[in-house]
Design a protein around this motif. Structure first.
Motif, mmCIF file in Angstrom:
data_model
loop_
_atom_site.group_PDB
_atom_site.id
_atom_site.type_symbol
_atom_site.label_atom_id
_atom_site.label_comp_id
_atom_site.label_asym_id
_atom_site.label_seq_id
_atom_site.Cartn_x
_atom_site.Cartn_y
_atom_site.Cartn_z
ATOM 1 N N VAL A 145 12.127 -2.381 58.848
ATOM 2 C CA VAL A 145 12.286 -1.223 59.728
ATOM 3 C C VAL A 145 13.765 -1.121 60.111
ATOM 4 C CG1 VAL A 145 11.680 -0.179 61.938
ATOM 5 C CG2 VAL A 145 9.955 -1.448 60.647
ATOM 6 N N LEU A 146 14.343 0.051 59.889
ATOM 7 C CA LEU A 146 15.742 0.292 60.198
ATOM 8 C C LEU A 146 15.855 1.312 61.332
ATOM 9 C CD1 LEU A 146 17.039 0.573 56.525
ATOM 10 C CD2 LEU A 146 17.187 -1.401 58.034
ATOM 11 N N GLN A 147 16.991 1.345 61.962
ATOM 12 C CA GLN A 147 17.206 2.266 63.076
ATOM 13 C C GLN A 147 18.596 2.868 62.976
ATOM 14 O OE1 GLN A 147 15.748 1.462 67.170
ATOM 15 N NE2 GLN A 147 17.875 1.015 67.598
ATOM 16 N N SER A 148 18.674 4.179 63.161
ATOM 17 C CA SER A 148 19.961 4.874 63.177
ATOM 18 C C SER A 148 20.120 5.576 64.518
ATOM 19 C CB SER A 148 20.034 5.917 62.066
ATOM 20 O OG SER A 148 20.139 5.295 60.812
ATOM 21 N N ALA A 149 21.297 5.430 65.100
ATOM 22 C CA ALA A 149 21.580 6.080 66.379
ATOM 23 C C ALA A 149 21.872 7.555 66.156
ATOM 24 C CB ALA A 149 22.763 5.407 67.061
ATOM 25 N N LEU A 150 21.379 8.373 67.058
ATOM 26 C CA LEU A 150 21.698 9.788 67.064
ATOM 27 C C LEU A 150 22.844 10.009 68.043
ATOM 28 C CD1 LEU A 150 18.800 9.793 65.852
ATOM 29 C CD2 LEU A 150 18.446 11.943 67.018
ATOM 30 N N SER A 151 23.624 11.045 67.809
ATOM 31 C CA SER A 151 24.661 11.429 68.768
ATOM 32 C C SER A 151 23.981 12.163 69.908
ATOM 33 C CB SER A 151 25.683 12.356 68.121
ATOM 34 O OG SER A 151 26.292 11.721 67.028
ATOM 35 N N TYR A 152 24.386 11.878 71.138
ATOM 36 C CA TYR A 152 23.832 12.619 72.281
ATOM 37 C C TYR A 152 24.958 12.970 73.236
ATOM 38 C CZ TYR A 152 23.895 7.947 74.343
ATOM 39 O OH TYR A 152 24.282 6.709 74.783
ATOM 40 N N ASP A 153 24.739 14.084 73.944
ATOM 41 C CA ASP A 153 25.795 14.609 74.801
ATOM 42 C C ASP A 153 25.170 15.534 75.849
ATOM 43 O OD1 ASP A 153 28.379 14.994 75.680
ATOM 44 O OD2 ASP A 153 28.942 16.370 74.076
ATOM 45 N N ASN A 154 25.995 16.023 76.749
ATOM 46 C CA ASN A 154 25.600 16.983 77.776
ATOM 47 C C ASN A 154 24.394 16.542 78.598
ATOM 48 O OD1 ASN A 154 27.715 18.712 77.152
ATOM 49 N ND2 ASN A 154 26.513 19.756 75.593
ATOM 50 N N PHE A 155 24.393 15.281 78.999
ATOM 51 C CA PHE A 155 23.324 14.801 79.880
ATOM 52 C C PHE A 155 23.465 15.474 81.236
ATOM 53 C CE2 PHE A 155 22.228 11.984 83.394
ATOM 54 C CZ PHE A 155 20.868 11.859 83.182
ATOM 55 N N GLN A 156 22.374 15.999 81.730
ATOM 56 C CA GLN A 156 22.364 16.616 83.051
ATOM 57 C C GLN A 156 21.136 16.128 83.801
ATOM 58 O OE1 GLN A 156 22.660 20.873 82.724
ATOM 59 N NE2 GLN A 156 24.420 20.763 81.371
ATOM 60 N N ALA A 157 21.302 15.854 85.082
ATOM 61 C CA ALA A 157 20.181 15.431 85.917
ATOM 62 C C ALA A 157 20.300 16.116 87.268
ATOM 63 C CB ALA A 157 20.189 13.922 86.087
ATOM 64 N N ASP A 158 19.219 16.708 87.705
ATOM 65 C CA ASP A 158 19.159 17.356 89.013
ATOM 66 C C ASP A 158 18.146 16.591 89.854
ATOM 67 O OD1 ASP A 158 18.816 18.951 91.247
ATOM 68 O OD2 ASP A 158 18.749 20.820 90.120
ATOM 69 N N ALA A 159 18.636 15.734 90.743
ATOM 70 C CA ALA A 159 17.758 14.895 91.557
ATOM 71 C C ALA A 159 16.889 15.724 92.489
ATOM 72 C CB ALA A 159 18.587 13.891 92.356
ATOM 73 N N GLU A 160 17.381 16.869 92.895
ATOM 74 C CA GLU A 160 16.614 17.711 93.820
ATOM 75 C C GLU A 160 15.346 18.264 93.164
ATOM 76 O OE1 GLU A 160 17.560 21.772 96.150
ATOM 77 O OE2 GLU A 160 19.008 20.137 96.450
ATOM 78 N N THR A 161 15.477 18.734 91.921
ATOM 79 C CA THR A 161 14.325 19.314 91.218
ATOM 80 C C THR A 161 13.601 18.297 90.344
ATOM 81 O OG1 THR A 161 15.680 20.018 89.341
ATOM 82 C CG2 THR A 161 15.387 21.598 91.166
ATOM 83 N N GLY A 162 14.193 17.129 90.135
ATOM 84 C CA GLY A 162 13.576 16.108 89.281
ATOM 85 C C GLY A 162 13.557 16.506 87.819
ATOM 86 N N THR A 163 14.623 17.163 87.378
ATOM 87 C CA THR A 163 14.716 17.561 85.975
ATOM 88 C C THR A 163 15.973 16.966 85.346
ATOM 89 O OG1 THR A 163 15.855 19.606 86.571
ATOM 90 C CG2 THR A 163 13.465 19.732 86.291
ATOM 91 N N SER A 164 15.861 16.689 84.074
ATOM 92 C CA SER A 164 16.974 16.114 83.328
ATOM 93 C C SER A 164 16.918 16.638 81.900
ATOM 94 C CB SER A 164 16.855 14.592 83.344
ATOM 95 O OG SER A 164 17.883 14.005 82.578
ATOM 96 N N SER A 165 18.078 16.735 81.278
ATOM 97 C CA SER A 165 18.121 17.181 79.887
ATOM 98 C C SER A 165 19.319 16.556 79.177
ATOM 99 C CB SER A 165 18.203 18.707 79.810
ATOM 100 O OG SER A 165 19.420 19.157 80.361
ATOM 101 N N PHE A 166 19.231 16.550 77.864
ATOM 102 C CA PHE A 166 20.345 16.096 77.035
ATOM 103 C C PHE A 166 20.224 16.734 75.670
ATOM 104 C CE2 PHE A 166 16.957 13.071 76.301
ATOM 105 C CZ PHE A 166 17.008 12.809 74.939
ATOM 106 N N GLU A 167 21.324 16.743 74.949
ATOM 107 C CA GLU A 167 21.357 17.277 73.597
ATOM 108 C C GLU A 167 21.584 16.133 72.624
ATOM 109 O OE1 GLU A 167 23.525 21.484 74.836
ATOM 110 O OE2 GLU A 167 24.694 19.910 73.860
ATOM 111 N N CYS A 168 20.969 16.232 71.463
ATOM 112 C CA CYS A 168 21.217 15.213 70.434
ATOM 113 C C CYS A 168 21.305 15.877 69.068
ATOM 114 C CB CYS A 168 20.140 14.133 70.470
ATOM 115 S SG CYS A 168 18.485 14.703 70.131
ATOM 116 N N LYS A 169 21.958 15.182 68.170
ATOM 117 C CA LYS A 169 22.091 15.677 66.804
ATOM 118 C C LYS A 169 22.275 14.495 65.866
ATOM 119 C CE LYS A 169 27.047 16.526 67.040
ATOM 120 N NZ LYS A 169 28.116 17.493 66.834
#
Length: 158
Positions: free
Chosen positions: A62-86
């Motif tokens: 079993v092999l593993q490759s890392a994806l690039s990720y960026d633009n992490f955002q977290a809003d503690a007030e609304t409890g939402t988070s997002s990120f982009e990957c490619k």
């Protein structure tokens, strides 16, 4: 009794007295962490089977490759988070057509001393899971308070 036994008994008694403590007050109070937030992304990966077998078990590698990720955002007030990957430029060419967001491994950084648990069928963190949809997690702070977070991963085509 011989001298060696007496010495051993006295040594044990002295160790018992000196290694115990009667202090039960004036101890400093330790902070109980209240944080129940998502701090960041620790990693996003794609796991796949290699062409070799493991000599000891005979199982496929079993092999593993890392994806690039960026633009992490977290809003503690609304409890939402997002990120982009490619897919990064060094992603294995033979795996590119097989890649799908429904089989991605995600690791998160959360508040100190907190615990996280998937809810409502969310992907288990650290294992391949479906990130083609938003996932919900309940984070429990060290003080016992809880918060539900919704995390959305966006895949950017190259």
């Amino acid at each position: 009794m011989n001298m060696k036994k007496i010495f051993n008994i006295i040594t044990i008694l002295l160790l018992t007295v000196f290694t115990t403590s009667c202090l039960d007050s004036n101890l400093e109070d330790l902070d109980t962490y209240k944080g129940k937030d998502i701090i960041g992304i620790a990693g996003v990966y794609h796991r796949y089977y290699g062409s070799q077998t493991i000599p000891g078990s005979g199982e496929q590698q079993v092999l593993q490759s890392a994806l690039s990720y960026d633009n992490f955002q977290a809003d503690a007030e609304t409890g939402t988070s997002s990120f982009e990957c490619k897919l990064p430029s060094n992603f294995p060419a033979e795996e590119r057509p097989k890649f799908t967001m429904s089989n991605v491994v995600v690791s998160l950084n959360i508040s100190t001393a907190a615990m996280i648990q998937p809810i409502d069928g969310a992907a288990v963190l650290g294992k391949p899971g479906d990130w083609s949809k938003p996932n919900k997690y309940e984070i429990t702070a060290a003080d016992g308070s809880k918060k539900v977070w919704t995390i959305t991963a966006y895949f950017l085509q190259e």
